[in-house]
Design a protein around this motif. Structure first.
Motif, PDB file in Angstrom:
ATOM      1  N   PRO A 104      59.013  33.054  17.191  1.00 28.52           N
ATOM      2  CA  PRO A 104      59.441  33.967  18.254  1.00 28.52           C
ATOM      3  C   PRO A 104      59.015  35.408  17.996  1.00 28.52           C
ATOM      4  CG  PRO A 104      61.247  32.548  17.543  1.00 28.52           C
ATOM      5  CD  PRO A 104      60.129  32.364  16.559  1.00 28.52           C
ATOM      6  N   GLU A 105      58.569  36.065  19.035  1.00 31.94           N
ATOM      7  CA  GLU A 105      58.247  37.481  18.936  1.00 31.94           C
ATOM      8  C   GLU A 105      59.498  38.290  19.255  1.00 31.94           C
ATOM      9  OE1 GLU A 105      55.139  38.057  21.682  1.00 31.94           O
ATOM     10  OE2 GLU A 105      53.768  36.645  20.717  1.00 31.94           O
ATOM     11  N   LEU A 106      59.588  39.457  18.708  1.00 33.44           N
ATOM     12  CA  LEU A 106      60.787  40.273  18.883  1.00 33.44           C
ATOM     13  C   LEU A 106      60.733  41.033  20.196  1.00 33.44           C
ATOM     14  CD1 LEU A 106      61.178  41.634  15.238  1.00 33.44           C
ATOM     15  CD2 LEU A 106      62.272  39.630  16.298  1.00 33.44           C
ATOM     16  N   VAL A 107      60.810  40.273  21.270  1.00 36.66           N
ATOM     17  CA  VAL A 107      60.737  40.886  22.600  1.00 36.66           C
ATOM     18  C   VAL A 107      61.922  40.462  23.453  1.00 36.66           C
ATOM     19  CG1 VAL A 107      58.246  41.103  22.584  1.00 36.66           C
ATOM     20  CG2 VAL A 107      59.281  38.971  23.384  1.00 36.66           C
ATOM     21  N   GLY A 108      62.997  40.025  22.833  1.00 38.26           N
ATOM     22  CA  GLY A 108      64.170  39.618  23.602  1.00 38.26           C
ATOM     23  C   GLY A 108      64.096  38.154  23.985  1.00 38.26           C
ATOM     24  N   ARG A 109      64.968  37.740  24.853  1.00 41.38           N
ATOM     25  CA  ARG A 109      65.043  36.350  25.251  1.00 41.38           C
ATOM     26  C   ARG A 109      63.896  35.988  26.190  1.00 41.38           C
ATOM     27  NH1 ARG A 109      70.980  34.566  26.856  1.00 41.38           N
ATOM     28  NH2 ARG A 109      69.757  32.652  27.039  1.00 41.38           N
ATOM     29  N   PRO A 110      63.503  34.691  26.234  1.00 42.53           N
ATOM     30  CA  PRO A 110      62.437  34.282  27.144  1.00 42.53           C
ATOM     31  C   PRO A 110      62.811  34.569  28.595  1.00 42.53           C
ATOM     32  CG  PRO A 110      63.040  32.509  25.617  1.00 42.53           C
ATOM     33  CD  PRO A 110      64.064  33.591  25.469  1.00 42.53           C
ATOM     34  N   ALA A 111      61.807  34.899  29.363  1.00 42.47           N
ATOM     35  CA  ALA A 111      62.053  35.239  30.764  1.00 42.47           C
ATOM     36  C   ALA A 111      62.307  34.001  31.588  1.00 42.47           C
ATOM     37  CB  ALA A 111      60.860  35.995  31.330  1.00 42.47           C
ATOM     38  N   ALA A 112      63.240  34.106  32.521  1.00 43.31           N
ATOM     39  CA  ALA A 112      63.402  33.097  33.555  1.00 43.31           C
ATOM     40  C   ALA A 112      62.658  33.602  34.785  1.00 43.31           C
ATOM     41  CB  ALA A 112      64.878  32.870  33.835  1.00 43.31           C
ATOM     42  N   VAL A 113      62.833  32.923  35.919  1.00 48.75           N
ATOM     43  CA  VAL A 113      62.024  33.296  37.074  1.00 48.75           C
ATOM     44  C   VAL A 113      62.895  33.602  38.285  1.00 48.75           C
ATOM     45  CG1 VAL A 113      59.955  32.052  36.358  1.00 48.75           C
ATOM     46  CG2 VAL A 113      61.739  30.849  37.628  1.00 48.75           C
ATOM     47  N   ALA A 114      62.298  34.352  39.203  1.00 49.24           N
ATOM     48  CA  ALA A 114      62.932  34.696  40.471  1.00 49.24           C
ATOM     49  C   ALA A 114      61.871  34.612  41.552  1.00 49.24           C
ATOM     50  CB  ALA A 114      63.524  36.107  40.419  1.00 49.24           C
ATOM     51  N   VAL A 115      62.318  34.504  42.813  1.00 45.39           N
ATOM     52  CA  VAL A 115      61.403  34.537  43.939  1.00 45.39           C
ATOM     53  C   VAL A 115      61.532  35.907  44.597  1.00 45.39           C
ATOM     54  CG1 VAL A 115      63.108  33.467  45.467  1.00 45.39           C
ATOM     55  CG2 VAL A 115      60.690  33.438  46.096  1.00 45.39           C
ATOM     56  N   GLU A 116      60.395  36.556  44.832  1.00 47.65           N
ATOM     57  CA  GLU A 116      60.367  37.898  45.413  1.00 47.65           C
ATOM     58  C   GLU A 116      59.824  37.845  46.828  1.00 47.65           C
ATOM     59  OE1 GLU A 116      59.013  41.914  43.501  1.00 47.65           O
ATOM     60  OE2 GLU A 116      57.269  40.995  44.462  1.00 47.65           O
ATOM     61  N   ASP A 117      60.555  38.434  47.752  1.00 44.39           N
ATOM     62  CA  ASP A 117      60.071  38.634  49.118  1.00 44.39           C
ATOM     63  C   ASP A 117      59.135  39.840  49.073  1.00 44.39           C
ATOM     64  OD1 ASP A 117      59.691  39.409  51.774  1.00 44.39           O
ATOM     65  OD2 ASP A 117      61.667  38.684  52.387  1.00 44.39           O
ATOM     66  N   VAL A 118      57.840  39.611  49.227  1.00 46.24           N
ATOM     67  CA  VAL A 118      56.845  40.668  49.055  1.00 46.24           C
ATOM     68  C   VAL A 118      57.049  41.797  50.052  1.00 46.24           C
ATOM     69  CG1 VAL A 118      54.375  41.188  49.119  1.00 46.24           C
ATOM     70  CG2 VAL A 118      55.180  39.067  48.062  1.00 46.24           C
ATOM     71  N   GLN A 119      57.451  41.482  51.271  1.00 45.98           N
ATOM     72  CA  GLN A 119      57.579  42.509  52.301  1.00 45.98           C
ATOM     73  C   GLN A 119      58.762  43.436  52.066  1.00 45.98           C
ATOM     74  OE1 GLN A 119      57.670  39.975  55.784  1.00 45.98           O
ATOM     75  NE2 GLN A 119      55.482  40.245  56.147  1.00 45.98           N
ATOM     76  N   THR A 120      59.844  42.925  51.481  1.00 45.22           N
ATOM     77  CA  THR A 120      61.041  43.746  51.263  1.00 45.22           C
ATOM     78  C   THR A 120      61.236  44.155  49.810  1.00 45.22           C
ATOM     79  OG1 THR A 120      62.486  41.839  50.888  1.00 45.22           O
ATOM     80  CG2 THR A 120      62.166  42.556  53.169  1.00 45.22           C
ATOM     81  N   GLY A 121      60.576  43.442  48.880  1.00 45.23           N
ATOM     82  CA  GLY A 121      60.771  43.717  47.463  1.00 45.23           C
ATOM     83  C   GLY A 121      62.043  43.116  46.894  1.00 45.23           C
ATOM     84  N   ILE A 122      62.803  42.391  47.702  1.00 44.26           N
ATOM     85  CA  ILE A 122      64.049  41.790  47.240  1.00 44.26           C
ATOM     86  C   ILE A 122      63.735  40.554  46.388  1.00 44.26           C
ATOM     87  CG2 ILE A 122      66.156  40.596  47.982  1.00 44.26           C
ATOM     88  CD1 ILE A 122      66.146  42.375  50.441  1.00 44.26           C
ATOM     89  N   ARG A 123      64.458  40.432  45.274  1.00 47.71           N
ATOM     90  CA  ARG A 123      64.262  39.303  44.378  1.00 47.71           C
ATOM     91  C   ARG A 123      65.532  38.459  44.302  1.00 47.71           C
ATOM     92  NH1 ARG A 123      60.889  41.761  39.173  1.00 47.71           N
ATOM     93  NH2 ARG A 123      59.105  42.541  40.381  1.00 47.71           N
ATOM     94  N   ARG A 124      65.339  37.130  44.266  1.00 44.87           N
ATOM     95  CA  ARG A 124      66.460  36.220  44.128  1.00 44.87           C
ATOM     96  C   ARG A 124      66.198  35.322  42.925  1.00 44.87           C
ATOM     97  NH1 ARG A 124      69.600  34.672  48.436  1.00 44.87           N
ATOM     98  NH2 ARG A 124      70.603  33.380  46.843  1.00 44.87           N
TER      99      ARG A 124
END
Length: 327
Positions: A104-124
């Motif tokens: 493991p690299e010392l960069v924190g926990r592994p990233a999970a994912v989200a879906v981003e609405d490109v037009q609004t910038g909102i992420r879920r």
């Protein structure tokens, strides 16, 4: 585990090391453009092999390739474990290897994912395994002007996402990949893993029972029901019943042979086409199979079942049922 083994790809002298992370979901390898890893080598079959890991162990399944899959010189028959560092040869010349998980690299926990609405910038963030986009009340992200459920995203712990849209083959998405639903652009981005719930295990994801009778007194019949509930639905259309029978039989055979749940039940499209319509249907059977799968998924969804108990990838299909009874 947060780190996974890697499939190391050969490179020219002096080039940077190239590796593909092997997660619990299979990696399809072959010459065809619909594979997860496309290898443009004339010795490689169109759909050559599947590679996946269980814990820190890596397995490969040969998909009936013309020139074979070999581990340290021994030809793989069906499925075999791949030791770290051992030469994994596809065809006659292409040599790969499997490396253990990196420290493991010392960069924190592994990233999970989200879906981003490109037009609004909102992420879920993709909480749990399924995320629906559509205009209906069951959608996790409401989008007017499209089908009640126009697309469904299926997320897994290793950070990959599968996109399902109607009767199209499911599409693999990774961080940064863009896609459209109802004319609106979306993309997959990194989310904060510390805010996401524990991932649901694959064996608990769908608790459905499948019972199929091909020669019952009332004709062919398939019953899909909840293992821990009262919901049940009977399918009687012959081709749909045969499809479920073939998928159920393969899933049960793989379960009995001890294969990991992540790869149980996968069938080549060609085998299902022959089983449903006969060998004469092969030249144009792919579209017929897509239509059949779409109709079965739609029928199950209309009865309140998760249509994803039938998974459809490019060139492959499987049924995901916790219990199968064939008569």
């Amino acid at each position: 585990m947060d780190r996974y083994p890697e499939l190391v790809i050969p490179h020219v002298d002096g080039g940077a090391r190239r590796g593909v992370v092997i997660g619990t979901r299979h990696i399809s390898v072959g010459r065809g453009p619909d594979n997860d890893l496309v290898l443009l080598d004339p010795q490689i079959s169109r759909h050559h092999a599947l590679i996946w890991c269980v814990g820190d162990r890596v397995f490969v399944r040969d998909l009936g390739s013309a020139n074979g899959t070999f581990i340290a010189g021994e030809r793989v028959v069906d499925t075999a474990e791949v030791p770290y560092g051992a030469p994994l040869v596809l065809g006659k010349t292409l040599e790969l290897r499997v490396d253990p998980p990196r420290a493991p690299e010392l960069v924190g926990r592994p990233a999970a994912v989200a879906v981003e609405d490109v037009q609004t910038g909102i992420r879920r963030p993709l909480h749990g395994e399924q995320f629906r986009i559509g205009s209906g009340p069951q959608a996790d992200l409401r989008l007017d002007g499209c089908a009640p459920v126009a697309a469904t995203l299926y997320a897994y712990p290793e950070g990959v996402v599968w996109l399902s849209r109607g009767d199209e083959d499911d599409v693999l998405l990774q961080e940064g990949d863009a896609f459209e639903v109802g004319g609106s652009p979306f993309r997959i981005v990194t989310a904060d893993a510390t805010r996401l719930p524990t991932a649901q295990s694959e064996t608990d994801a769908l608790s459905y029972r499948l019972r199929v009778e091909l020669d019952g007194p009332a004709g062919p019949m398939a019953v899909v029901s909840q293992r821990h509930g009262h919901a049940s639905h009977t399918i009687t259309a012959e081709n749909r019943v045969v499809l479920l029978y073939l998928l159920g039989r393969k899933a049960e055979d793989d379960r009995q042979s001890g294969l990991a749940p992540a790869v149980q039940g996968w069938c080549a499209d060609e085998d299902i086409i022959v089983g449903v319509w006969g060998r004469s249907a092969l030249p144009s059977g792919s579209n017929r199979l897509k239509v059949l799968v779409h109709r079965v998924r739609k029928e199950l969804a209309e009865q309140g079942f998760e249509s994803w108990c039938i998974e459809k990838r490019a060139g492959m299909i499987r049924g995901r049922f916790a219990q199968v009874e064939l008569g």
